[in-house]
Design an enzyme around this catalytic site. Sequence first.
Site, PDB file in Angstrom:
ATOM      1  N   LYS A 109      57.982 -63.480  -7.834  1.00  0.00           N
ATOM      2  CA  LYS A 109      57.508 -64.548  -8.726  1.00  0.00           C
ATOM      3  C   LYS A 109      58.073 -65.911  -8.320  1.00  0.00           C
ATOM      4  O   LYS A 109      57.338 -66.878  -8.209  1.00  0.00           O
ATOM      5  CB  LYS A 109      57.928 -64.287 -10.183  1.00  0.00           C
ATOM      6  CG  LYS A 109      57.266 -63.109 -10.847  1.00  0.00           C
ATOM      7  CD  LYS A 109      57.626 -63.058 -12.323  1.00  0.00           C
ATOM      8  CE  LYS A 109      59.117 -62.926 -12.599  1.00  0.00           C
ATOM      9  NZ  LYS A 109      59.689 -61.621 -12.276  1.00  0.00           N
TER      10      LYS A 109
ATOM     11  N   ARG B 204      58.071 -63.201 -21.568  1.00  0.00           N
ATOM     12  CA  ARG B 204      58.456 -61.875 -21.094  1.00  0.00           C
ATOM     13  C   ARG B 204      58.250 -60.811 -22.157  1.00  0.00           C
ATOM     14  O   ARG B 204      58.492 -59.634 -21.898  1.00  0.00           O
ATOM     15  CB  ARG B 204      59.935 -61.912 -20.723  1.00  0.00           C
ATOM     16  CG  ARG B 204      60.252 -61.601 -19.271  1.00  0.00           C
ATOM     17  CD  ARG B 204      61.748 -61.756 -19.153  1.00  0.00           C
ATOM     18  NE  ARG B 204      62.306 -61.279 -17.931  1.00  0.00           N
ATOM     19  CZ  ARG B 204      62.404 -61.975 -16.798  1.00  0.00           C
ATOM     20  NH1 ARG B 204      61.898 -63.169 -16.718  1.00  0.00           N
ATOM     21  NH2 ARG B 204      63.006 -61.460 -15.759  1.00  0.00           N
TER      22      ARG B 204
ATOM     23  N   ARG C 225      68.529 -58.768  -1.964  1.00  0.00           N
ATOM     24  CA  ARG C 225      68.220 -60.172  -2.236  1.00  0.00           C
ATOM     25  C   ARG C 225      69.465 -61.055  -2.245  1.00  0.00           C
ATOM     26  O   ARG C 225      70.514 -60.681  -2.754  1.00  0.00           O
ATOM     27  CB  ARG C 225      67.511 -60.293  -3.591  1.00  0.00           C
ATOM     28  CG  ARG C 225      67.274 -61.742  -3.987  1.00  0.00           C
ATOM     29  CD  ARG C 225      66.268 -61.892  -5.074  1.00  0.00           C
ATOM     30  NE  ARG C 225      66.797 -61.525  -6.375  1.00  0.00           N
ATOM     31  CZ  ARG C 225      66.066 -61.598  -7.493  1.00  0.00           C
ATOM     32  NH1 ARG C 225      64.807 -61.978  -7.450  1.00  0.00           N
ATOM     33  NH2 ARG C 225      66.602 -61.254  -8.635  1.00  0.00           N
TER      34      ARG C 225
ATOM     35  N   ARG D 193      73.123 -62.408  -6.659  1.00  0.00           N
ATOM     36  CA  ARG D 193      73.151 -62.575  -8.111  1.00  0.00           C
ATOM     37  C   ARG D 193      73.903 -61.437  -8.777  1.00  0.00           C
ATOM     38  O   ARG D 193      73.812 -60.296  -8.360  1.00  0.00           O
ATOM     39  CB  ARG D 193      71.718 -62.619  -8.652  1.00  0.00           C
ATOM     40  CG  ARG D 193      71.179 -64.030  -8.722  1.00  0.00           C
ATOM     41  CD  ARG D 193      69.719 -64.068  -9.030  1.00  0.00           C
ATOM     42  NE  ARG D 193      69.312 -63.202 -10.122  1.00  0.00           N
ATOM     43  CZ  ARG D 193      68.069 -63.153 -10.597  1.00  0.00           C
ATOM     44  NH1 ARG D 193      67.140 -63.923 -10.075  1.00  0.00           N
ATOM     45  NH2 ARG D 193      67.763 -62.345 -11.579  1.00  0.00           N
TER      46      ARG D 193
ATOM     47  N   ARG E 138      66.821 -53.725 -15.941  1.00  0.00           N
ATOM     48  CA  ARG E 138      65.820 -54.800 -15.943  1.00  0.00           C
ATOM     49  C   ARG E 138      64.423 -54.237 -15.783  1.00  0.00           C
ATOM     50  O   ARG E 138      63.477 -54.720 -16.409  1.00  0.00           O
ATOM     51  CB  ARG E 138      66.118 -55.811 -14.825  1.00  0.00           C
ATOM     52  CG  ARG E 138      67.286 -56.725 -15.186  1.00  0.00           C
ATOM     53  CD  ARG E 138      67.977 -57.286 -13.968  1.00  0.00           C
ATOM     54  NE  ARG E 138      67.146 -58.146 -13.166  1.00  0.00           N
ATOM     55  CZ  ARG E 138      67.356 -58.379 -11.867  1.00  0.00           C
ATOM     56  NH1 ARG E 138      68.375 -57.797 -11.238  1.00  0.00           N
ATOM     57  NH2 ARG E 138      66.567 -59.177 -11.209  1.00  0.00           N
TER      58      ARG E 138
END
Length: 220
Positions: A13, A88, A127, A160, A171
């Site tokens: 995204k 969300r 990531r 992160r 998540r």
Amino acid sequence: MYIIILGAPGAGKGTQAENIARQMKLEHIASGDLFRQTVERGNELGGRLKECMKKGMLIPDEITIKMILKRLTFDNNNNGALLDGFPRNLKQAKALDKALKEKDKVIDKALFIRVSEEELTRRLISRRVCRQCQMPDQASTEIMGEQEKCKHCGGDLYRRADDNLKTIKQRLRVYFSETLPVIEYYKRQGKLVEVNGEGSIEIITTKILNSLQKREFVEK
Ligand code: ADP
Ligand code: ZN
């Protein structure tokens, strides 16, 4: 034009939103980035947000809705806004509709980037994010003897706090239970544009730009 970008964590995204916003001259509003900036400030609110994010839980709706709607300035220098990470859940979607309606605006399109669960986990684990410009990147090696740098601005890359296996699983659970109904919500309104999010970043950006120009588009 008001566009929402939807997809699971790791669907791409942020990367796509950045590309699309630039090309369509939309203001890019990313809820996760706003929250991480607040955490950086280290105040009491930041502390609360940090706890939620670390656990992979959603930030309470009252806080989220207030922060995002405040950020939505209806600035005429842009063609509109691209919302990334918000709404969300259904409550947020309805609050957004109401706020837009007060300004005589509507959501034009909801873009859904579809990626398999396996691929999502793989991406999130490797990531890294740029401290300076927030752009995500993939770590080329797991052993980072040498600090890798952001290919966009040269800033330092970091992992992160919520990109660990336990939080990723949580998540994804939240995504399936809270966010999938939002996708259905826009689908029922005929606003959903669905794009396969597996493949090269540039090709996906092109597919998105093409499909946003069509009336209805569901990629097979
Ligand atoms: P990702 O999509 O990869 O999970 P984000 O940066 O969009 O990353 O969001 C990170 C975290 O910020 C979420 O796990 C959640 O805790 C919080 N968050 C972001 N957007 C929202 C939202 N709209 N409502 C509630 N919490 C949110
Ligand atoms: Zn950068």
